[in-house]
Design an enzyme around this catalytic site. Structure first.
Site, PDB file in Angstrom:
ATOM      1  N   GLY A 111       0.811  -1.209   0.000  1.00  0.00           N
ATOM      2  CA  GLY A 111       0.000   0.000   0.000  1.00  0.00           C
ATOM      3  C   GLY A 111       0.846   1.261   0.000  1.00  0.00           C
ATOM      4  O   GLY A 111       0.595   2.193  -0.771  1.00  0.00           O
ATOM      5  N   GLU A 112       1.854   1.302   0.845  1.00  0.00           N
ATOM      6  CA  GLU A 112       2.736   2.475   0.918  1.00  0.00           C
ATOM      7  C   GLU A 112       3.487   2.669  -0.397  1.00  0.00           C
ATOM      8  O   GLU A 112       3.609   3.793  -0.898  1.00  0.00           O
ATOM      9  CB  GLU A 112       3.728   2.308   2.066  1.00  0.00           C
ATOM     10  CG  GLU A 112       4.720   3.436   2.166  1.00  0.00           C
ATOM     11  CD  GLU A 112       4.508   4.326   3.376  1.00  0.00           C
ATOM     12  OE1 GLU A 112       5.130   5.398   3.391  1.00  0.00           O
ATOM     13  OE2 GLU A 112       3.737   3.971   4.281  1.00  0.00           O
TER      14      GLU A 112
END
Length: 145
Positions: free
Chosen positions: A72-73
């Site tokens: 996600g990051e």
């Protein structure tokens, strides 16, 4: 070509499959270490995939939550850099929710903007396995360049 130049190019147009192959072949940072590969990158889209391997699993045989947070990051941060025209952005808050456990297969991630400001951005990244939502990250980024 340096990786930041690929992001600048993606801010102008979608990268081709051949360009994505070159970008993914650079194996930079944590994304390269984990095996995250971009499947789409352009001014309006960012998508990546990860083939689940034994190195991604916790002792119980499930994908470690840190892997989802890292996907996600990574996807949201790259989308943010592209959206900012190749200027650096940094994550300031990562909220990852685990929805369904994953043991194998491919995790496919797509980033969509929620809010795009001059100095901050908010992104949602949906991560799917076998076409089912497995995790979701909400990432707040700050433009620093």
């Amino acid at each position: 070509m340096e990786i930041i130049n690929w992001y600048r190019k993606a801010s102008e147009r979608d990268l081709s499959a051949d360009e994505l192959d070159v970008l993914n072949g650079q194996k930079v940072g944590l994304a390269g270490h984990l095996g995250i590969e971009f499947s789409a990158l352009g001014p309006e889209s960012a998508a990546a995939r990860l083939e689940v391997g034994r190195e991604h699993l916790q002792p119980a045989g499930l994908v470690n939550g840190g892997v989802f947070a890292s996907i996600g990051e990574t996807v949201a941060s790259v989308a943010g850099i592209v959206r900012a025209g190749g200027v650096a952005v940094v994550g300031v808050n990562n909220d990852t929710n685990f929805i369904r456990s994953v043991r194998s297969g491919v995790i496919e991630a797509t980033a969509e903007p929620i809010q795009l400001g001059r100095r901050t951005q908010l992104w949602r990244v949906d991560m799917r396995n076998e076409d089912r939502l497995a995790a979701q990250t909400i990432l707040r980024t700050m433009v620093v360049g």
